[in-house]
Design an enzyme around this catalytic site. Sequence first.
Site, PDB file in Angstrom:
ATOM      1  N   ASP A  21      10.361 -81.427  39.213  1.00 19.67           N
ATOM      2  CA  ASP A  21      10.282 -82.892  39.192  1.00 19.67           C
ATOM      3  C   ASP A  21      10.298 -83.424  37.759  1.00 19.67           C
ATOM      4  OD1 ASP A  21       7.816 -82.853  41.875  1.00 19.67           O
ATOM      5  OD2 ASP A  21      10.013 -82.835  41.934  1.00 19.67           O
ATOM      6  N   LYS A 225       4.680 -77.974  18.985  1.00 19.55           N
ATOM      7  CA  LYS A 225       4.823 -76.793  19.841  1.00 19.55           C
ATOM      8  C   LYS A 225       4.641 -75.538  19.015  1.00 19.55           C
ATOM      9  CE  LYS A 225       8.926 -78.288  20.512  1.00 19.55           C
ATOM     10  NZ  LYS A 225      10.362 -78.372  20.851  1.00 19.55           N
ATOM     11  N   ASP A 250      14.937 -73.512  23.030  1.00 22.50           N
ATOM     12  CA  ASP A 250      15.748 -72.431  22.433  1.00 22.50           C
ATOM     13  C   ASP A 250      14.907 -71.481  21.583  1.00 22.50           C
ATOM     14  OD1 ASP A 250      16.611 -73.258  19.209  1.00 22.50           O
ATOM     15  OD2 ASP A 250      15.538 -74.672  20.474  1.00 22.50           O
TER      16      ASP A 250
HETATM   17  O1  LIG Z   1      10.954 -79.133  11.673  1.00 24.54           O
HETATM   18  C1  LIG Z   1      11.801 -78.274  11.882  1.00 24.54           C
HETATM   19  O2  LIG Z   1      11.767 -77.143  11.419  1.00 24.54           O
HETATM   20  C2  LIG Z   1      12.910 -78.609  12.851  1.00 24.54           C
HETATM   21  O3  LIG Z   1      13.170 -79.948  12.830  1.00 24.54           O
HETATM   22  C3  LIG Z   1      12.482 -78.185  14.228  1.00 24.54           C
HETATM   23  O4  LIG Z   1      12.521 -76.817  14.245  1.00 24.54           O
HETATM   24  C4  LIG Z   1      13.418 -78.652  15.328  1.00 24.54           C
HETATM   25  O5  LIG Z   1      12.688 -79.074  16.358  1.00 24.54           O
HETATM   26  P1  LIG Z   1      12.988 -78.827  17.929  1.00 24.54           P
HETATM   27  O6  LIG Z   1      13.704 -80.072  18.405  1.00 24.54           O
HETATM   28  O7  LIG Z   1      13.857 -77.582  18.071  1.00 24.54           O
HETATM   29  O8  LIG Z   1      11.605 -78.666  18.491  1.00 24.54           O
HETATM   30 MG   LIG Z   2      14.779 -76.301  19.333  1.00 25.34          MG
END
Ligand SMILES: O=C(O)[C@H](O)[C@H](O)COP(=O)(O)O
Ligand SMILES: [Mg+2]
Length: 311
Positions: A21, A225, A250
């Site tokens: 969802d 994250k 990814d």
């Molecule tokens: O801050 C960084 O290193 C990059 O912008 C980051 O790895 C990319 O973020 P994602 O959208 O893959 O979480």
């Molecule tokens: Mg990414």
Amino acid sequence: MTPPPFLDTPEAYTTLFDSVDTFLLDCDGVIYHGPVVVPGVKRVLSLMRARGKKIIFVTNNATKSRRMYKTTFDKLGIEAHENEIFGSGYASAVYMSRILNFPADKRVYVLGEKGLEEELDSVGIKHCGGTDPEDRVFIPSMDFSYFTPDPTVGAVLCGFDSGINYKKLGKAFSYLRDDPNVHFLLTNQDKVFPTHGTFYPGSGSLSAPLVFALQGKREPTIIGKPNKPMMDAIIAEHQFDPARALMVGDNLLTDIAFGNNSGLRTLLVMGGVTQKEQIYGDKPSDILPTFVVESLGDLAVLDGQPAEKTA
Ligand SMILES: O=C(O)[C@H](O)[C@H](O)COP(=O)(O)O
Ligand SMILES: [Mg+2]
């Protein structure tokens, strides 16, 4: 440990798609690679909207504010609403405001860009450094006269900063070296990120000199994250059933670990940071997704349009 299923048939895509969802979607490496949208992803996002799925964009990239991301998605022709977009810059501002209750008479010294500053402004947190031209300069070699401490600094916040230099690192380091009460925060700790068909140093590689110089005397709180503050910022605005939610990413160390830590199923896509042998090779990662697919765009076949239609 049994390797996760690699999804590569419409039947497998349908079974997964119908069981979800809420889609939490990483951006860099899933939705786009730098300025290029991944083929088929626009169709998949439209299908999610058409089938009433909730979409939440979750990116560790702190260079843009929610407003800036909305503009970026608009330009890319991707429907997105500001309250669906969670960048580590926004999550960091929310964390400083709601969790730290950062004092109004204090400032945060920023390694970062305009988007991060805009998110701090949006929650009323004063800041210095960042895009200030005073700090985006090269200082004369071995001249330390530039490091006069600012007593109003109560935190150091490090995000992706393409203007990183010794003056900024030296100022950030001196605040953390001299006062254990100065908060030490990273928006995220990504080692690399995928763009233009290759990889470049990520935020974690830009704040690494600070962590290294502090020699373990100060450990940063990391917001993005795979860490909890990012999920706290999301569930403060969106209610969803984790059992029917899927984190798509990814990067094993950030996206998949984030989903695993939060009790969500996870879908790893190829073509970004993670290589297939990290999952199916002789020495697989100890962080594994629930499912793997070549690209999120592969699910576009579910919209019934001709497979060769790539948008
Ligand atoms: O801050 C960084 O290193 C990059 O912008 C980051 O790895 C990319 O973020 P994602 O959208 O893959 O979480
Ligand atoms: Mg990414």
